[in-house]
Design a protein around this motif. Structure first.
Motif, PDB file in Angstrom:
ATOM      1  N   THR A  46      35.844  17.428   4.122  1.00 30.44           N
ATOM      2  CA  THR A  46      37.656  16.593   3.728  1.00 30.44           C
ATOM      3  C   THR A  46      36.873  16.526   1.984  1.00 30.44           C
ATOM      4  O   THR A  46      35.364  15.834   1.430  1.00 30.44           O
ATOM      5  N   LYS A 178      29.496  13.990   7.229  1.00 25.91           N
ATOM      6  CA  LYS A 178      31.157  14.722   7.011  1.00 25.91           C
ATOM      7  C   LYS A 178      32.406  14.585   7.092  1.00 25.91           C
ATOM      8  O   LYS A 178      32.855  15.500   6.624  1.00 25.91           O
ATOM      9  N   TRP A 179      32.693  13.365   6.744  1.00 27.55           N
ATOM     10  CA  TRP A 179      33.689  13.062   6.453  1.00 27.55           C
ATOM     11  C   TRP A 179      34.182  11.788   5.839  1.00 27.55           C
ATOM     12  O   TRP A 179      33.157  11.046   5.478  1.00 27.55           O
ATOM     13  N   GLY A 229      35.084  11.514  14.364  1.00 31.19           N
ATOM     14  CA  GLY A 229      36.432  10.786  13.622  1.00 31.19           C
ATOM     15  C   GLY A 229      36.693   9.020  13.196  1.00 31.19           C
ATOM     16  O   GLY A 229      36.580   8.233  13.450  1.00 31.19           O
ATOM     17  N   HIS A 269      38.399  14.680  13.962  1.00 32.76           N
ATOM     18  CA  HIS A 269      38.789  13.876  12.319  1.00 32.76           C
ATOM     19  C   HIS A 269      40.060  14.274  12.099  1.00 32.76           C
ATOM     20  O   HIS A 269      41.440  13.694  11.354  1.00 32.76           O
ATOM     21  N   TYR A 270      40.364  15.447  12.260  1.00 35.08           N
ATOM     22  CA  TYR A 270      41.179  16.110  10.641  1.00 35.08           C
ATOM     23  C   TYR A 270      43.135  16.013  12.152  1.00 35.08           C
ATOM     24  O   TYR A 270      43.845  16.759  11.884  1.00 35.08           O
TER      25      TYR A 270
END
Length: 459
Positions: A46, A178-179, A229, A269-270
């Motif tokens: 991301t 991760k994000w 997420g 998350h997406y």
């Protein structure tokens, strides 16, 4: 991800492929691509950028160390906390520290201690909390002096200190993540696979400010559960969790969390899309809409609005909002179609593409929708015509779509006049060539016009 290079007055799209970062640049009408560098992690990345914040850099999270891109270089984000002074008898607090941390550990704690008085004074320093000293009786120069791991220190004065005066500070990498999202001018990142429950907030407008000065610790960190997420709604950060499934509001003022919704979460998350105060998610049993409040009682969860949306692999689904058509797009990764939900009319449309879609990004500034294909090409979506390839290959595969500019479908153009009153019915054709009625309307009189190329005639 779209960024605008103000220095060179060019548009850039950042593209990831096989854990590498590329830039795709538009120069007049031509596009070119260049490899920028390797990503530190192996997760689907991301990216966040802001012209006004973080020195205009793009911030990239991929499951490893957090990275930044400044239109030229891809760098790992590091920081150095301000030295904390402890008196051994003196009052002169004049030490500064700087550098780009290159150590093998996530962080290193330094001690710098005055060991002799003189002209100049001298110091010794340690990178293991004083268990051993890397050097002793180092003369103070009044300029930047090297320690190790890319770190330097500087005394403003060469004399005037007292023996046993000392300073402590930490050099560190930003949290593995991760994000990455942004909320009230701070970066919000999730923990990596080794620490999935933690969510961190940076200093305001400072991508390097992740630690307090004293005690040396994470500045803002919340144990939010098994986070899968994140999204930002106004001043709030929302965490979607598993085991148990729940949605939590994160308060980085008091570093606390509040539970909003129990028994539901997003696929990943997406698969989370935020529009105003509403959040749409892909959950295990369909697509749901959440009206978020600051407490569980004020958060409302809809029934599934996509009962026919099947998830063959719960880890590969992504969604985004397409403002020109007020549509939410839901795409199963490695499929060649998208389900489009009109948030106003509450109707569904299925789009079938000539290639398998692996990623998508909508640029609101240029109002461009970019689709990434499994053939290694980027495609520009034109709802009135068809997908046109950027003709930019970003993988190492020697594969080229043929033809590159294949239309989604050909739209015949009709000219009509003197239509009698009656019913007009529209049909679509599915993958098995079956005709499916998709709508009808009554027609009350004569008309003259043209239908074609996605445009409606006069009537």
């Amino acid at each position: 991800y779209f960024i605008y290079d103000k220095v060179n007055d060019k548009k850039q799209y950042l593209v990831t492929s096989e854990h590498k970062l590329y830039k795709v640049v538009q120069d007049v009408t031509d596009w070119s691509f260049t490899l920028i560098g390797n990503l530190t992690g192996t997760n689907r990345p991301t990216i966040f950028s802001s012209e006004a914040l973080f020195n205009g850099k793009a911030i990239i999270a991929s499951g490893g160390k957090l990275q930044s891109y400044d239109y030229t270089n891809l760098e790992t984000i590091t920081g150095v906390s301000s030295p904390d002074f402890t008196s051994g008898g003196g009052t002169l607090d004049d030490l500064s520290a700087q550098g780009t941390y290159t150590g093998t550990a996530d962080y290193t704690d330094y001690i710098v201690k005055i060991d002799t008085k003189g002209d100049p004074d001298t110091f010794k320093w340690s990178d293991d909390d004083g268990d051993t000293w890397k050097a002793t009786e180092v003369a103070i120069t009044g300029d930047w002096q090297d320690l190790n791991n890319g770190i330097q220190i500087k005394f403003d004065n060469t004399t005037g200190h007292e023996v046993d005066d000392y300073w402590t500070f930490r050099a560190y990498y930003a949290p593995k993540a991760k994000w990455v999202i942004m909320q009230t001018a701070s970066l919000i990142v999730s923990g990596d696979t080794d620490a999935p429950s933690y969510v961190y907030a940076s200093g305001v407008g400072d991508e390097t400010g992740w630690y307090t000065d004293n005690p040396v610790n994470w500045a803002k960190r919340i144990d939010a559960g098994n986070v899968i997420g994140l999204t930002s709604v106004g001043d709030y950060v929302i965490a979607f969790c598993r085991d148990p499934e729940e949605i939590n509001l994160l308060d980085f003022v008091d570093c606390k969390l509040r539970q909003l919704v129990k028994g539901v979460s997003a696929i990943n998350h997406y698969s989370i899309v935020t529009i105003g105060s509403f959040v749409f998610i892909i959950d295990n049993d369909g697509i749901k809409q959440i009206a978020l409040g600051r407490s569980t009682g004020k958060s409302r969860l809809s029934d599934p609005i996509g009962e026919n949306f099947v998830l063959p692999d719960e880890d590969h689904a992504f969604a985004f909002y397409y403002p020109p058509h007020a549509q939410l797009w839901f795409i199963l990764e490695n499929s060649n179609y998208a389900w489009c939900y009109h948030v106003i009319h509450k109707t569904w449309t299925k789009l079938v593409f000539p290639v398998t879609i692996t990623s998508a990004y909508y640029n609101p500034d240029a109002q461009e929708l970019i689709l990434g294909g499994s053939d290694g090409h980027l495609y520009l979506y034109d709802p009135d015509n068809f997908i046109e390839s950027f003709d930019v290959e970003i993988t190492t595969k020697f594969f080229e779509a043929d033809p590159l500019n294949e239309a989604l479908y050909d739209v015949l153009e009709y000219t009509f006049e003197k239509l009698r009153p009656g019913t007009i019915t529209a049909y679509a054709v599915d993958e098995l060539e079956n005709e499916i009625e998709i709508g009808s309307t009554t027609f009350g009189g004569y008309s003259r016009g043209t239908y074609g190329s996605g445009k409606y005639g006069e009537g």
